[in-house]
Design a protein around this motif. Sequence first.
Motif, mmCIF file in Angstrom:
data_model
loop_
_atom_site.group_PDB
_atom_site.id
_atom_site.type_symbol
_atom_site.label_atom_id
_atom_site.label_comp_id
_atom_site.label_asym_id
_atom_site.label_seq_id
_atom_site.Cartn_x
_atom_site.Cartn_y
_atom_site.Cartn_z
ATOM 1 N N VAL A 255 91.142 -7.157 34.357
ATOM 2 C CA VAL A 255 91.175 -8.365 35.284
ATOM 3 C C VAL A 255 89.640 -9.077 35.061
ATOM 4 O O VAL A 255 89.768 -10.138 35.155
ATOM 5 C CB VAL A 255 91.344 -8.184 36.666
ATOM 6 N N VAL A 256 88.809 -8.236 35.090
ATOM 7 C CA VAL A 256 87.458 -8.832 34.995
ATOM 8 C C VAL A 256 86.870 -9.121 33.942
ATOM 9 O O VAL A 256 85.836 -9.821 33.623
ATOM 10 C CB VAL A 256 86.429 -7.990 35.695
ATOM 11 N N GLU A 257 87.729 -8.458 32.799
ATOM 12 C CA GLU A 257 87.068 -8.702 31.326
ATOM 13 C C GLU A 257 87.067 -10.171 31.020
ATOM 14 O O GLU A 257 85.818 -10.851 30.391
ATOM 15 C CB GLU A 257 87.791 -8.006 30.218
ATOM 16 N N LYS A 258 87.870 -10.719 31.324
ATOM 17 C CA LYS A 258 88.267 -12.215 31.056
ATOM 18 C C LYS A 258 87.159 -12.869 31.721
ATOM 19 O O LYS A 258 86.755 -14.059 30.995
ATOM 20 C CB LYS A 258 89.524 -12.653 31.401
ATOM 21 N N VAL A 259 86.639 -12.807 32.842
ATOM 22 C CA VAL A 259 85.855 -13.513 33.794
ATOM 23 C C VAL A 259 84.559 -13.400 33.154
ATOM 24 O O VAL A 259 83.682 -14.574 32.905
ATOM 25 C CB VAL A 259 85.889 -13.041 35.061
ATOM 26 N N PHE A 260 83.998 -12.251 32.676
ATOM 27 C CA PHE A 260 82.541 -11.792 31.962
ATOM 28 C C PHE A 260 82.854 -11.854 30.479
ATOM 29 O O PHE A 260 81.912 -11.869 29.890
ATOM 30 C CB PHE A 260 82.292 -10.496 32.355
ATOM 31 N N ASP A 261 83.818 -12.455 29.745
ATOM 32 C CA ASP A 261 84.143 -12.647 28.407
ATOM 33 C C ASP A 261 83.610 -11.076 27.519
ATOM 34 O O ASP A 261 83.085 -11.230 26.757
ATOM 35 C CB ASP A 261 83.201 -13.626 27.891
ATOM 36 N N VAL A 262 84.223 -10.220 28.276
ATOM 37 C CA VAL A 262 83.980 -8.999 27.692
ATOM 38 C C VAL A 262 85.159 -8.650 26.684
ATOM 39 O O VAL A 262 86.288 -8.772 27.026
ATOM 40 C CB VAL A 262 83.981 -7.761 28.683
ATOM 41 N N PRO A 263 84.692 -8.573 25.299
ATOM 42 C CA PRO A 263 85.857 -8.174 24.370
ATOM 43 C C PRO A 263 86.486 -6.968 24.603
ATOM 44 O O PRO A 263 86.665 -6.189 23.850
ATOM 45 C CB PRO A 263 85.031 -8.374 22.996
ATOM 46 N N GLY A 264 87.451 -6.684 25.661
ATOM 47 C CA GLY A 264 88.131 -5.594 25.839
ATOM 48 C C GLY A 264 89.890 -5.891 25.350
ATOM 49 O O GLY A 264 90.255 -6.590 24.791
ATOM 50 N N VAL A 265 90.651 -5.012 25.966
ATOM 51 C CA VAL A 265 91.794 -4.957 25.657
ATOM 52 C C VAL A 265 92.501 -6.201 26.316
ATOM 53 O O VAL A 265 93.585 -6.681 25.839
ATOM 54 C CB VAL A 265 92.702 -3.783 26.244
ATOM 55 N N SER A 266 91.966 -6.786 27.200
ATOM 56 C CA SER A 266 92.610 -7.949 28.030
ATOM 57 C C SER A 266 92.703 -9.213 26.781
ATOM 58 O O SER A 266 93.902 -9.875 26.917
ATOM 59 C CB SER A 266 91.736 -8.531 29.015
ATOM 60 N N THR A 267 91.584 -9.193 26.156
ATOM 61 C CA THR A 267 91.697 -10.233 25.199
ATOM 62 C C THR A 267 92.886 -10.180 24.172
ATOM 63 O O THR A 267 93.624 -11.280 24.159
ATOM 64 C CB THR A 267 90.432 -10.365 24.291
ATOM 65 N N VAL A 268 93.155 -8.928 23.818
ATOM 66 C CA VAL A 268 94.365 -8.677 22.689
ATOM 67 C C VAL A 268 95.544 -8.789 23.493
ATOM 68 O O VAL A 268 96.603 -9.593 23.148
ATOM 69 C CB VAL A 268 94.178 -7.272 22.225
ATOM 70 N N LEU A 269 95.659 -8.512 24.799
ATOM 71 C CA LEU A 269 96.967 -8.549 25.572
ATOM 72 C C LEU A 269 97.298 -10.064 26.050
ATOM 73 O O LEU A 269 98.497 -10.264 25.735
ATOM 74 C CB LEU A 269 96.664 -7.746 26.967
ATOM 75 N N ILE A 270 96.297 -10.664 26.353
ATOM 76 C CA ILE A 270 96.777 -12.278 26.816
ATOM 77 C C ILE A 270 97.098 -12.895 25.581
ATOM 78 O O ILE A 270 98.074 -13.669 25.554
ATOM 79 C CB ILE A 270 95.331 -12.900 27.309
ATOM 80 N N SER A 272 98.557 -11.566 22.811
ATOM 81 C CA SER A 272 99.571 -11.191 22.388
ATOM 82 C C SER A 272 100.812 -11.566 23.320
ATOM 83 O O SER A 272 101.928 -11.950 22.616
ATOM 84 C CB SER A 272 99.568 -9.416 22.332
ATOM 85 N N ILE A 273 100.698 -11.597 24.640
ATOM 86 C CA ILE A 273 101.564 -12.491 25.337
ATOM 87 C C ILE A 273 102.123 -13.577 24.968
ATOM 88 O O ILE A 273 102.992 -14.104 24.821
ATOM 89 C CB ILE A 273 101.373 -12.244 26.963
ATOM 90 N N SER A 274 101.020 -14.395 24.884
ATOM 91 C CA SER A 274 101.032 -15.927 24.276
ATOM 92 C C SER A 274 101.821 -15.873 23.143
ATOM 93 O O SER A 274 102.783 -17.111 22.978
ATOM 94 C CB SER A 274 100.112 -16.737 24.142
ATOM 95 N N ASN A 275 101.774 -15.036 22.149
ATOM 96 C CA ASN A 275 102.164 -14.957 20.670
ATOM 97 C C ASN A 275 103.522 -14.291 20.729
ATOM 98 O O ASN A 275 104.100 -14.201 19.661
ATOM 99 C CB ASN A 275 101.378 -14.456 19.794
ATOM 100 N N ARG A 276 104.046 -13.674 21.897
ATOM 101 C CA ARG A 276 105.118 -13.085 21.995
ATOM 102 C C ARG A 276 105.139 -11.802 20.879
ATOM 103 O O ARG A 276 106.135 -11.454 20.263
ATOM 104 C CB ARG A 276 106.514 -13.850 21.648
ATOM 105 N N ASP A 277 103.745 -11.217 20.799
ATOM 106 C CA ASP A 277 103.790 -10.150 19.812
ATOM 107 C C ASP A 277 104.124 -9.018 20.567
ATOM 108 O O ASP A 277 102.981 -8.216 21.059
ATOM 109 C CB ASP A 277 102.214 -10.178 19.134
ATOM 110 N N TYR A 278 105.387 -8.442 20.726
ATOM 111 C CA TYR A 278 105.852 -7.549 21.765
ATOM 112 C C TYR A 278 105.220 -6.178 21.344
ATOM 113 O O TYR A 278 104.944 -5.433 22.105
ATOM 114 C CB TYR A 278 107.293 -7.553 21.737
ATOM 115 N N PRO A 279 105.184 -5.661 19.969
ATOM 116 C CA PRO A 279 104.539 -4.470 19.706
ATOM 117 C C PRO A 279 103.155 -4.215 20.177
ATOM 118 O O PRO A 279 103.020 -3.111 20.937
ATOM 119 C CB PRO A 279 104.444 -4.297 18.147
ATOM 120 N N VAL A 280 102.230 -5.140 20.185
ATOM 121 C CA VAL A 280 101.052 -5.109 20.707
ATOM 122 C C VAL A 280 101.189 -4.998 22.550
ATOM 123 O O VAL A 280 100.190 -4.147 23.040
ATOM 124 C CB VAL A 280 100.148 -6.343 20.406
#
Length: 314
Positions: A255-270, A272-280
């Motif tokens: 949740v907070v990774e996006k606020v502080f621009d931390v390159p964590g799993v959140s970046t990949v998750l968001i 991938s959801i936008s791109n419908r990259d379901y395996p990820v």
Amino acid sequence: MRYIIKKFFMTIITLVVVSFCVFLAFSVIPGDPALKKLGMEASPELVAQVREEMGLNDPLVVRYYRWISAFVKGDFGTSYSYNKPVMWLIAGKIPNTIILGIMAFLITVVVSIPLGIFTAKHENGVIDRVISVTNQIIMAIPPFFSGILISMIFAGVIRLFAPKGYVSYKDNVPGFLWYLLFPAVALALPKIAMTVKMLRGSVLDEAGKDYTRTAYSRGNRTNEVLYRHVLKNAMIPVITFLGMVLADMVAGSIVVEKVFDVPGVSTVLINSISNRDYPVVQTIIMGIATIVIVINLLVDIVYCVIDPRIRIDE
């Protein structure tokens, strides 16, 4: 021992149920992964061929079994968007998310336990009332909003860190930990408030029991009764709660990774959801769920060890 074995099997069952729900959810969501992979201009024949190659025409149960079997072996599939192994996409991001969660947990423990004991010792005092009101306010503020406030104050006004000035642990460990300190605090704040309130209530509850009065009647001082008798029992439910907090920290760090621009799993998750990259998306959600469930199992085991009454009840 029977209690632990029972909990272990319940954990396995829970993981299976959660994995099936995760797989089912992304199987019924509208959208064709083959079409997403090829592009909207792909011919129906080519789309049908790719669907067959990807195994999308197989029955749901067959696809689930193939996916979960590979997942258990460490094969998380291939990204639709990048045509690369899922692990290749998330491997470099996982340490940031886990370290952030652990830092937030440590901050929670270090701050909340002394504060909870202090408020219990000074029940109904001025400081206790101030802390109680502050706790209520903090618990009402979600971590992402706390992150925004912390970023505005400590980056924009006090300038203790630079917004979006993330430094990799590979380049500068102190700089990396310093930057993560602020999102960790944002993540820890509501849990600190909850833990303080819970520990305070637990200590006061134990302080009113017969064994405490007996300890006082033997001439023990307040601190001796508190630290030798009361705190030991009062910490049992708190330890269980902190175990759940640890699980929540790892999951909630996204949740907070996006606020502080931390390159964590959140970046990949968001993305991938936008791109419908379901395996990820499936891998990340299942990974988080596994961490949460396993930590809860470990908490149950620790709880069983420190409180033998559970084994008797079982």
